[in-house]
Write a protein that holds these residues in place. Structure first.
Motif, PDB file in Angstrom:
ATOM      1  N   GLY A   1      34.802  36.884  36.693  1.00 39.81           N
ATOM      2  CA  GLY A   1      33.966  36.251  35.682  1.00 39.81           C
ATOM      3  C   GLY A   1      32.497  36.283  36.069  1.00 39.81           C
TER       4      GLY A   1
ATOM      5  N   GLU B   1      31.578  38.159  53.993  1.00 38.91           N
ATOM      6  CA  GLU B   1      32.310  38.981  54.948  1.00 38.91           C
ATOM      7  C   GLU B   1      33.373  39.754  54.145  1.00 38.91           C
ATOM      8  OE1 GLU B   1      34.747  36.761  57.747  1.00 38.91           O
ATOM      9  OE2 GLU B   1      35.063  35.149  56.322  1.00 38.91           O
TER      10      GLU B   1
ATOM     11  N   MET C   1      36.827  41.323  53.260  1.00 43.20           N
ATOM     12  CA  MET C   1      38.234  41.028  53.536  1.00 43.20           C
ATOM     13  C   MET C   1      39.060  42.277  53.221  1.00 43.20           C
ATOM     14  SD  MET C   1      38.685  37.916  54.470  1.00 43.20           S
ATOM     15  CE  MET C   1      37.168  37.658  55.271  1.00 43.20           C
TER      16      MET C   1
ATOM     17  N   LYS D   1      43.350  29.718  42.803  1.00 47.87           N
ATOM     18  CA  LYS D   1      44.366  30.620  42.219  1.00 47.87           C
ATOM     19  C   LYS D   1      44.531  31.809  43.161  1.00 47.87           C
ATOM     20  CE  LYS D   1      40.792  32.763  39.371  1.00 47.87           C
ATOM     21  NZ  LYS D   1      40.415  33.273  38.069  1.00 47.87           N
TER      22      LYS D   1
ATOM     23  N   ASN E   1      41.672  34.021  44.032  1.00 47.84           N
ATOM     24  CA  ASN E   1      40.599  33.401  44.807  1.00 47.84           C
ATOM     25  C   ASN E   1      41.027  33.091  46.243  1.00 47.84           C
ATOM     26  OD1 ASN E   1      38.705  33.566  42.828  1.00 47.84           O
ATOM     27  ND2 ASN E   1      39.067  31.515  42.013  1.00 47.84           N
TER      28      ASN E   1
ATOM     29  N   ASP F   1      35.314  31.830  46.133  1.00 46.45           N
ATOM     30  CA  ASP F   1      34.878  31.509  44.779  1.00 46.45           C
ATOM     31  C   ASP F   1      34.599  30.026  44.571  1.00 46.45           C
ATOM     32  OD1 ASP F   1      34.129  32.554  42.424  1.00 46.45           O
ATOM     33  OD2 ASP F   1      36.008  33.584  42.044  1.00 46.45           O
TER      34      ASP F   1
ATOM     35  N   ARG G   1      40.148  31.353  32.149  1.00 44.77           N
ATOM     36  CA  ARG G   1      40.241  32.782  32.426  1.00 44.77           C
ATOM     37  C   ARG G   1      41.659  33.186  32.719  1.00 44.77           C
ATOM     38  NH1 ARG G   1      36.274  32.817  36.922  1.00 44.77           N
ATOM     39  NH2 ARG G   1      36.988  30.723  37.126  1.00 44.77           N
TER      40      ARG G   1
HETATM   41  N1  LIG Z   1      34.963  39.138  50.324  1.00 46.11           N
HETATM   42  C1  LIG Z   1      35.723  40.021  49.696  1.00 46.11           C
HETATM   43  N2  LIG Z   1      36.300  41.023  50.368  1.00 46.11           N
HETATM   44  C2  LIG Z   1      37.101  41.905  49.738  1.00 46.11           C
HETATM   45  N3  LIG Z   1      37.370  41.872  48.429  1.00 46.11           N
HETATM   46  C3  LIG Z   1      36.830  40.918  47.679  1.00 46.11           C
HETATM   47  C4  LIG Z   1      35.970  39.928  48.266  1.00 46.11           C
HETATM   48  N4  LIG Z   1      35.577  39.074  47.297  1.00 46.11           N
HETATM   49  C5  LIG Z   1      36.155  39.506  46.160  1.00 46.11           C
HETATM   50  N5  LIG Z   1      36.909  40.608  46.382  1.00 46.11           N
HETATM   51  C6  LIG Z   1      37.685  41.377  45.403  1.00 46.11           C
HETATM   52  O1  LIG Z   1      36.990  41.369  44.184  1.00 46.11           O
HETATM   53  C7  LIG Z   1      37.844  40.873  43.127  1.00 46.11           C
HETATM   54  C8  LIG Z   1      36.995  40.069  42.151  1.00 46.11           C
HETATM   55  O2  LIG Z   1      36.634  38.875  42.765  1.00 46.11           O
HETATM   56  P1  LIG Z   1      35.983  37.641  41.994  1.00 46.11           P
HETATM   57  O3  LIG Z   1      36.046  36.488  42.934  1.00 46.11           O
HETATM   58  O4  LIG Z   1      34.650  38.019  41.491  1.00 46.11           O
HETATM   59  O5  LIG Z   1      36.876  37.455  40.719  1.00 46.11           O
HETATM   60  P2  LIG Z   1      38.341  36.880  40.493  1.00 46.11           P
HETATM   61  O6  LIG Z   1      38.615  35.805  41.448  1.00 46.11           O
HETATM   62  O7  LIG Z   1      39.302  38.033  40.469  1.00 46.11           O
HETATM   63  O8  LIG Z   1      38.229  36.303  39.032  1.00 46.11           O
HETATM   64  P3  LIG Z   1      37.431  35.031  38.520  1.00 46.11           P
HETATM   65  O9  LIG Z   1      35.983  35.321  38.586  1.00 46.11           O
HETATM   66  O10 LIG Z   1      37.923  34.894  37.144  1.00 46.11           O
HETATM   67  O11 LIG Z   1      37.797  33.888  39.409  1.00 46.11           O
HETATM   68  C9  LIG Z   1      38.893  40.032  43.841  1.00 46.11           C
HETATM   69  O12 LIG Z   1      40.099  39.977  43.165  1.00 46.11           O
HETATM   70  C10 LIG Z   1      39.047  40.739  45.177  1.00 46.11           C
HETATM   71  O13 LIG Z   1      40.025  41.742  45.078  1.00 46.11           O
END
Ligand SMILES: Nc1ncnc2c1ncn2[C@@H]1O[C@H](COP(=O)(O)OP(=O)(O)OP(=O)(O)O)[C@@H](O)[C@H]1O
Length: 720
Positions: free
Chosen positions: A411, A475, A477, A528, A531, A544, A720
């Motif tokens: 989002g 960092e 992941m 969730k 996150n 998040d 969402r």
């Molecule tokens: N620090 C990180 N290291 C590796 N991958 C990441 C990292 N942060 C996010 N991601 C990847 O990016 C995707 C999108 O993350 P983001 O937190 O923006 O959205 P989301 O959690 O999928 O959805 P929403 O924004 O609706 O909560 C995640 O599902 C994950 O696979």
């Protein structure tokens, strides 16, 4: 886990001339990963016939219990060896005093050292300190404590050695030997009651006698005392102890330990003033300590000799000792004020009034200044102490946000992988200009993440704010988010039961830190599977924090008319009435836990009707639970590796978390305790939404729109 048992066999029973063949229960021996060697009835895994953790020797391993099994009367305590090479019982033991909930090291039957860290906390409690978690509980089954390391790979033990020392040891892999973390008794003032009754021991009294009588007390045997022998202790100077005499005030001694609570009385939910007044009203009360806690202050009061008092160089508690008026800090004026003091008061009243006015003004001014600073801190948007990255650095690291480096989209905007020139991998969250989430969420995340640090929270490395661009640098992941495993046909089998259980524990600890252990009380509001990120060793990290809210002071619940979050994870009171609290996070945790166990997505199959998914999922789990078939929800690909009892326990904890009423749901500290210790669990009530299924869905968990309920109007739902 290592298991070995016997083949099925039958035995003939004689009834006169007839024989009857009866099956015999087959015992199964199992060596658990904790080191517990258990003998169980094969027909019913719950029936433990014998376990080595019930028969402690000199060693206390993580997850063992110290205390008392109230049902069987079994005492769990440690006994030292007779000597280094003689395992026969020695003279030292470490056991729980059930009446005061304090642990004592004994030499024979004499108290030798007291572990003063447990008794006055609200039970059950769980605390994390220096990478160890300690817990203590008291229920109708048992009263006991345990501990474990937050690092599952750490090899550790506590031992009572033959010379009467309680040692906490860690295995040092590099040196291949045990290293001492701490031991006791170690210092001059450590032995129990070193200065005996009513006197404090100050280890820093260099060149002076370490014992000192409490104010208003004098040595019982002056000659012995002045030979630097504190064994006789001190007695009150006041005549008679059964009446108040002129002891109408208190002297506060700072940086003290909590004296032996064996004879103390505990009053719950009492402020310091209430504690003081209660003690003042009771002539037999000689001292009190007011203990502040997030859940409310409590009051410990003593009515007999004070024992085992220690003064620290810093930190500790305030011990208020009942003294005569001339020694008291704020004496009561009604009875004890003398004529001489009244004269002094009159003479100095004018000067005093001027001084008082000056002080009031200074206090008001300071308070205003502090309030302004506080408000500024709470609302400020510039990220203090957070490294700024130049846009060119991020462009170079992500290869100009190349699609090949894109990790996902949320989002907030897109997430890209990058590599800094020093070789460090990073994940860059780039705020999309069209994002429904905006600058507020960005600022919330930056502000919060600079203040938080925990191994189960993803680490924010910095941010980049340049022109229209706003980015968060995390960092990286390598295993991305949990949903990419548990809901993926190909990857779900990579997470066996042990890994899933560790992930659940990690999330629970991260959430406990947010709710209780960090210096802020934080409600995540969007927990969730997507996150929860996984590092290279599959450790779980909550991410998040854009939706998170800080609760200051005693605030435990808030309302919003902008409900943000993800359908399927929202508690009913939040989705319907905009009410959020730590218990709404607990609800999301419960949903997530059930997803991890079942591999079923709560808002999965038909996102257009997420509310229906949630209800169906809850009903399915609940019905199976009631029919004692709950294990049927377990993801089939973890069945080869799962431990039925542990998995069933998790399902039960999940169901406790998703109960309809927030008050019925456990706190995260209780959840962590339930996950780590085999304490009896309460029976869950019907999950949320299931009760309401007979209503029209859209009245309850509609997908979009506005709700109105009593005094609360939900004007916007952003799900969402
Ligand atoms: N620090 C990180 N290291 C590796 N991958 C990441 C990292 N942060 C996010 N991601 C990847 O990016 C995707 C999108 O993350 P983001 O937190 O923006 O959205 P989301 O959690 O999928 O959805 P929403 O924004 O609706 O909560 C995640 O599902 C994950 O696979």
């Amino acid at each position: 886990m290592l298991e070995f048992g016997m083949q099925n066999y039958q035995k003939k029973r004689w009834f006169g001339l007839q024989t009857e063949t009866i099956p015999l229960m087959i015992p199964l021996a199992s060596l658990q990963s904790t080191g517990n060697f258990i003998l169980i009835q094969e027909e019913n895994n719950k029936n433990i016939l014998w376990q080595s953790f019930d028969h402690l020797t000199d060693t206390f391993l993580p997850h063992m219990k110290l205390g008392l099994n109230r049902r069987t009367g079994l005492n769990w305590y440690l006994t030292s060896w007779k000597s280094l090479d003689d395992p026969e019982s020695g003279e030292y033991s470490y056991r729980l005093d059930v009446n005061s909930s304090q642990f004592f090291l004994y030499r024979g039957s004499t108290r030798y050292w007291r572990n003063g860290d447990w008794p006055w906390k609200k039970v059950p409690f769980i605390v994390s300190f220096d990478m160890y978690t300690y817990s203590f509980w008291d229920n109708e089954d048992e009263i006991c404590g345990t501990y474990f390391s937050d690092d599952a790979n750490k090899i550790t033990r506590v031992v009572v050695n033959d010379s009467g020392s309680l040692q906490h040891l860690e295995w040092n892999v590099a040196d291949s030997q045990w290293k001492e973390v701490w031991s006791a008794p170690k210092y001059q003032c450590d032995p129990y009651g070193h200065c005996s009754a009513n006197s404090k021991c100050s280890p820093d009294n260099v060149n002076k006698f370490e014992c000192e009588c409490l104010p208003g007390y004098e040595p019982k045997s002056p000659t012995v005392w002045y030979q630097r022998n504190g064994s006789d202790g001190c007695k009150s100077k006041a005549v008679g102890s059964s009446h108040c005499g002129n002891r109408e005030g208190f002297l506060k001694m700072t940086n003290m330990n909590v004296p032996d609570t064996s004879g103390a009385r505990l009053g719950e939910n009492m402020s310091e003033t209430e504690c003081k007044n209660a003690c003042l009203r009771d002539c037999s009360c000689v001292a009190f300590v007011s203990i502040e806690a997030k859940e409310g202050s409590s009051c410990l009061a003593w009515h007999e000799d004070l024992m085992d008092i220690l003064e620290y160089t810093e930190s500790g508690y305030n011990l208020s000792v009942r003294v005569t008026d001339d020694l008291a800090e704020n004496p009561r004026t009604s009875k004890g004020v003398t004529r001489k003091r009244i004269m002094h008061a009159v003479i100095f009243s004018f000067a005093g009034l001027a001084l008082l006015l000056g002080m009031i003004f200074a206090y008001w001014w300071l308070k205003k200044k502090r309030k302004l600073r506080y408000e500024h801190e709470e609302t400020r948007t510039e990220p203090a102490d957070l490294p700024f990255y130049h846009l060119s650095t991020i462009i170079a690291a992500t290869d100009n946000f190349s699609p090949a480096n894109k990790l996902g989209e949320g989002g907030f905007g897109s997430v890209h992988m990058g590599r800094l020139s020093n070789g460090q991998n990073i994940a860059v969250k780039r705020l999309s200009k069209s994002s429904g989430q905006g600058v507020v969420e960005f600022e919330t995340e930056v502000m919060l993440m600079t203040k938080l640090q925990h191994r189960n929270l993803v680490k924010l490395l910095g941010c980049c704010i340049q022109g229209e661009e706003k980015m968060l640098i995390y960092e990286y992941m390598p295993n991305k988010s949990l949903d990419s495993f548990i809901f993926d046909q190909a990857k779900r089998s990579l997470l066996d039961w042990r890994k899933r259980f560790d992930i659940i524990i990690g999330i629970a600890r991260g959430l406990l830190y947010l709710h209780q252990d960090s210096r802020l009380r934080i409600i995540h509001r969007d927990l969730k599977a997507s996150n929860v990120l996984l590092d290279v060793e599959m450790n779980s990290k909550i991410s998040d924090f854009g939706m998170a809210r800080i609760f200051n002071g005693d605030k435990i619940q808030d309302k919003t008319n902008r409900v943000v979050g993800t359908f399927g994870y929202m508690s009913p009171e939040y989705a319907l009435f905009g009410k959020f609290s730590t218990k709404s996070d607990v609800f999301s945790f419960g949903v997530l836990l059930l997803e991890i166990v079942s591999g079923m997505k709560n808002n999965g199959c038909c996102p257009e009707n997420a509310s229906m998914n949630l209800i169906e999922h809850m009903i399915q789990v609940w019905n199976l639970w009631r029919e004692e078939r709950a294990l049927e929800i377990v993801d089939s690909c973890i069945k080869p590796s799962y431990i039925p009892d542990e998995t069933l326990r998790c399902i039960q904890i999940g169901l406790l978390c998703v109960q309809e009423r927030d008050k019925d749901r456990p706190t995260m500290s209780a959840v962590v305790l339930m996950l780590n210790c085999e304490i009896a669990l309460p029976s869950p009530k019907e999950p949320a939404y299931v009760l309401r299924r007979n209503y029209k869905d859209t009245d309850l968990i509609g997908t979009q729109g506005s709700y109105s309920e009593n005094e609360m109007n939900i004007t916007e739902i952003v799900a969402r």
